[in-house]
Structures are given as C-alpha cells and as structure tokens.
Write a protein that holds these residues in place. Sequence first.
Motif, PDB file in Angstrom:
ATOM      1  N   VAL A 162      10.316 -26.824  25.345  1.00  0.00           N
ATOM      2  CA  VAL A 162      11.104 -25.886  24.359  1.00  0.00           C
ATOM      3  C   VAL A 162      11.108 -24.284  24.526  1.00  0.00           C
ATOM      4  O   VAL A 162      12.163 -23.921  24.494  1.00  0.00           O
ATOM      5  CB  VAL A 162      10.458 -26.164  23.001  1.00  0.00           C
ATOM      6  N   ALA A 163      10.036 -23.840  25.020  1.00  0.00           N
ATOM      7  CA  ALA A 163       9.985 -22.624  25.377  1.00  0.00           C
ATOM      8  C   ALA A 163      11.028 -22.063  26.469  1.00  0.00           C
ATOM      9  O   ALA A 163      11.327 -20.914  26.469  1.00  0.00           O
ATOM     10  CB  ALA A 163       8.590 -22.004  25.926  1.00  0.00           C
ATOM     11  N   GLY A 164      11.101 -22.917  27.509  1.00  0.00           N
ATOM     12  CA  GLY A 164      12.080 -22.773  28.275  1.00  0.00           C
ATOM     13  C   GLY A 164      13.650 -22.896  28.070  1.00  0.00           C
ATOM     14  O   GLY A 164      14.365 -22.239  28.485  1.00  0.00           O
ATOM     15  N   ILE A 165      13.708 -23.515  27.020  1.00  0.00           N
ATOM     16  CA  ILE A 165      15.295 -23.895  26.326  1.00  0.00           C
ATOM     17  C   ILE A 165      15.717 -22.799  25.518  1.00  0.00           C
ATOM     18  O   ILE A 165      16.911 -22.358  25.857  1.00  0.00           O
ATOM     19  CB  ILE A 165      15.182 -25.222  25.725  1.00  0.00           C
ATOM     20  N   ILE A 166      15.127 -22.270  24.645  1.00  0.00           N
ATOM     21  CA  ILE A 166      15.568 -21.281  23.638  1.00  0.00           C
ATOM     22  C   ILE A 166      15.290 -19.686  23.940  1.00  0.00           C
ATOM     23  O   ILE A 166      15.309 -19.117  23.088  1.00  0.00           O
ATOM     24  CB  ILE A 166      14.769 -21.757  22.193  1.00  0.00           C
ATOM     25  N   LYS A 167      14.767 -19.650  25.133  1.00  0.00           N
ATOM     26  CA  LYS A 167      14.907 -18.223  25.664  1.00  0.00           C
ATOM     27  C   LYS A 167      16.198 -17.416  25.437  1.00  0.00           C
ATOM     28  O   LYS A 167      17.330 -18.039  25.406  1.00  0.00           O
ATOM     29  CB  LYS A 167      14.487 -17.948  27.389  1.00  0.00           C
ATOM     30  N   PRO A 168      15.864 -16.176  24.783  1.00  0.00           N
ATOM     31  CA  PRO A 168      14.771 -15.232  24.755  1.00  0.00           C
ATOM     32  C   PRO A 168      14.070 -15.338  23.533  1.00  0.00           C
ATOM     33  O   PRO A 168      13.065 -14.420  23.302  1.00  0.00           O
ATOM     34  CB  PRO A 168      15.707 -13.895  24.759  1.00  0.00           C
ATOM     35  N   ARG A 169      14.248 -16.254  22.665  1.00  0.00           N
ATOM     36  CA  ARG A 169      13.412 -16.576  21.484  1.00  0.00           C
ATOM     37  C   ARG A 169      12.023 -17.014  21.896  1.00  0.00           C
ATOM     38  O   ARG A 169      12.157 -17.596  22.922  1.00  0.00           O
ATOM     39  CB  ARG A 169      13.999 -17.497  20.517  1.00  0.00           C
ATOM     40  N   LYS A 170      11.115 -16.470  21.117  1.00  0.00           N
ATOM     41  CA  LYS A 170       9.691 -17.008  21.668  1.00  0.00           C
ATOM     42  C   LYS A 170       9.400 -18.375  20.985  1.00  0.00           C
ATOM     43  O   LYS A 170       9.976 -18.785  20.045  1.00  0.00           O
ATOM     44  CB  LYS A 170       8.613 -16.007  21.113  1.00  0.00           C
ATOM     45  N   VAL A 171       8.364 -19.161  21.826  1.00  0.00           N
ATOM     46  CA  VAL A 171       7.683 -20.399  21.171  1.00  0.00           C
ATOM     47  C   VAL A 171       6.224 -20.100  21.072  1.00  0.00           C
ATOM     48  O   VAL A 171       5.641 -19.799  22.133  1.00  0.00           O
ATOM     49  CB  VAL A 171       7.991 -21.521  21.675  1.00  0.00           C
ATOM     50  N   ILE A 172       5.562 -19.940  19.906  1.00  0.00           N
ATOM     51  CA  ILE A 172       4.305 -19.481  19.724  1.00  0.00           C
ATOM     52  C   ILE A 172       3.378 -20.888  19.527  1.00  0.00           C
ATOM     53  O   ILE A 172       3.942 -21.809  18.872  1.00  0.00           O
ATOM     54  CB  ILE A 172       4.077 -18.539  18.689  1.00  0.00           C
ATOM     55  N   PHE A 173       2.390 -21.080  20.017  1.00  0.00           N
ATOM     56  CA  PHE A 173       1.484 -22.106  19.703  1.00  0.00           C
ATOM     57  C   PHE A 173       0.259 -22.012  18.733  1.00  0.00           C
ATOM     58  O   PHE A 173      -0.781 -21.245  19.358  1.00  0.00           O
ATOM     59  CB  PHE A 173       1.169 -22.746  21.078  1.00  0.00           C
ATOM     60  N   LEU A 174       0.530 -22.383  17.668  1.00  0.00           N
ATOM     61  CA  LEU A 174      -0.873 -22.040  16.757  1.00  0.00           C
ATOM     62  C   LEU A 174      -1.796 -23.370  16.746  1.00  0.00           C
ATOM     63  O   LEU A 174      -1.436 -24.530  16.511  1.00  0.00           O
ATOM     64  CB  LEU A 174      -0.177 -21.880  15.444  1.00  0.00           C
ATOM     65  N   THR A 175      -2.921 -23.003  17.110  1.00  0.00           N
ATOM     66  CA  THR A 175      -3.879 -24.118  17.355  1.00  0.00           C
ATOM     67  C   THR A 175      -5.319 -23.936  17.024  1.00  0.00           C
ATOM     68  O   THR A 175      -5.768 -22.867  17.162  1.00  0.00           O
ATOM     69  CB  THR A 175      -3.562 -24.736  18.807  1.00  0.00           C
ATOM     70  N   ASP A 176      -6.059 -24.976  16.779  1.00  0.00           N
ATOM     71  CA  ASP A 176      -7.523 -24.726  16.660  1.00  0.00           C
ATOM     72  C   ASP A 176      -8.259 -25.514  17.772  1.00  0.00           C
ATOM     73  O   ASP A 176      -9.485 -25.400  17.795  1.00  0.00           O
ATOM     74  CB  ASP A 176      -7.622 -25.560  15.380  1.00  0.00           C
ATOM     75  N   LEU A 177      -7.605 -26.048  18.652  1.00  0.00           N
ATOM     76  CA  LEU A 177      -8.275 -26.628  19.727  1.00  0.00           C
ATOM     77  C   LEU A 177      -7.712 -26.642  21.137  1.00  0.00           C
ATOM     78  O   LEU A 177      -6.381 -26.827  21.278  1.00  0.00           O
ATOM     79  CB  LEU A 177      -7.961 -28.240  19.495  1.00  0.00           C
TER      80      LEU A 177
END
Length: 366
Positions: free
Chosen positions: A21-36
């Motif tokens: 997804v990060a590669g598809i929607i550039k220049p919009r950002k994809v952030i990964f919110l995680t606890d692991l």
Amino acid sequence: MDVVIIGNARCFHTMDWYREVAGIIKPRKVIFLTDLIESESHEKLVKESDIIADLYNIDWLLLKNQSNFGNIWRNIIKLLIIPVQIWKVRRFQEKNPHVIFHAITIYYMFLCWLAGIKFIGTPQGSEILERPDFSKWYKYFAIKSLHAASYITVDSVSMQKKIKEISGEDAAVIQNGIDVAEITDTDSGVTVRNKIISIRGMYPLYRLEEIIKSRNNSNDKPPISFFYPYWDDVYVGYMKSIFSERDLDIGRLAKKDMYTLMKSSYLAISIPLSDSSPRSVYEAIFCGCCVAVTPNLFIDSLPDCMKSRLYIVDLQDLNWFEKAVVKAKVITSIPYIPSEEALNVFDQARSMKLVCDLYYDPQKWN
C-alpha cells in the motif's frame, strides 16, 4: 489523507500489506501503528524505511519462545494494557485527524472500537471461523468490533458467510495476495524437483502427525522437509520424536529462501483442521508445486489453472500420501503458467491496488 495500519509488525501478511500500500498511494504516507515488533523468537520484519508509530510496545513483557502458555501470557498482557493502548490510539487520532485507519485482526479492530474512531477492519481466518464457536465472550466482542467497522474486508467466502451469520454485517472478499514479482525473480538453482514439503505452522491445527503417519504407510517413505512461520515448542518436540532420520526440521525461512525451497519441490502438503484462504498454498502453486489439500470452500473460488495444481486428499484413506506423491509427479511435469484471472486475484500488487481504490479514497472519509 494518509493511511494508518494498526496491526502486528511481526506478521508477514500484515507487513506485506503495509509495504504494498505504501508503494501504491505515494506521495501520501502509510504509517504502521503497532505494539509488536520483535519478540517470542519472531524474525524482525521492520526496516529502517518503514514509518512505525508506537502503540505501547509489549515485546519486552513477552516470553522468549512460542508456546501455548506464551500465547495465554501475551493475551493477559494485552488485556492489562488495553486502557493505555486506547489512550494511545485516541492521542494519535487527535494529533493526526485527517487519516484513514485500517485495523488488521480482531484485536486491533476491538481497540479502534473502544477508542471510538472510524476504521476499516480486516479479521483473519480462525478469528471468525473458529474462535466465536468456542467462547461467548470472544464472540460478543468480535461482533461489537465488526459492527463498529466502516468497512470490512476478508480473504475468503467462508469468512464472508460467517461474518454475515454472526453479526449481520457485509464483508468484501479481497485476497491479501502473494508476492508474484519476487516469486518470478527467485531462481531455485535446480532443474529437477525432488523434495516434499510441509508448508503450514507447527501446531496441532495443521495435523502434521497425519502427514507422518500416512508417509510411514507408503512404500518408499520419502523424507519430508518441515518449515513453518509459527510454532508451539511442545508440539515441535512431539513432532521431532516421530520424524524419520531423513526428515528435516527447517523452521522459519525468509521469503526468498522459502520460494527457493518451493521451486525445488514437487509436493507441498497443507491439511489443517480448518482453513480460510491459505496464502502458503497459493505461493506453492505459483512456485510450480502440486499441493495436497483436504476439501475446503476456498478451493471452489480458485481459477482453473490453480485448481489443476491441487490434489484433494481423503484422510480416511491410509494411502493418501502415496497417491499424492504419484499425482504430484504428473502435475509438476507441466510448468505452471498463471492465467490472467489468477494474477488479477492473487498478485498482491493488483489486489492491494483494489483495496486502495475502494477503501483508501479520501472522498469516502470526508
């Protein structure tokens, strides 16, 4: 609007989703919110180029290895820190009001519901197909999480039907997809397929002892290579006690190494008690294997070119393994060439493009 994936960064499927997804929607950002990120002997998948946000990391609180007790302990920890994680999600949303949240697995959907934010939800197989039947509490909170999602995506018709049955909610079937580009680029370095592989987790769910039992009933008793992304230490010990001297316990493999092994194998085996949409089966097919599987609903939705690489086994037949070996040698004498239909459905570059077009459109969230 940027996209926020809320999920487990130790999960191959979720990280592939995030990066595609990060590669598809550039220049919009994809952030990964995680606890692991890295714990319980899981390989660290996060790279420096990934945009990672903290959902209160619990790696330091978990056990060293994977086991049933470790799973229970992890669930206890998650229950204890839910209030902190709810606060974290809300704070993140307050600081980033114009983002699209996508929660992958029921737990993270549950967090988003409790935090009171809009989100897309993607549960995983057993979370819908099995667990609601064994726990009323789990079923209650799963239904609440499903109701709270603005959109739901799943990877199989069986999950779609079960969600409708238990919650009344509609879910769209979109395959997670596989990395066709890397499969194509991977060179096995061999010209003859000469291996038999087990391609699922080292848990009782995957009935690996049934594979050994039927193999031992065959005439040639060929060796089997077992590799697996997840395992239970006790079950691993049991399986090793019934391995033959020639069986290989490989454990976890990096993606490219896994594709190399698949491309040198003629038979892959996947016979779990239940299944949703098994990615490793699709990867094995695209790597040219014949895959021995038990009857399952996901088979009906496969393109013909993929169905033709399957051998449906009857576990009541003591000779199913030997019959699968014979069939696999015939099937793999013909190279696998995916159809356009197969690529449209299972190439993650195409399936994730569909997700982005349907669900990550900012107009839907304004």
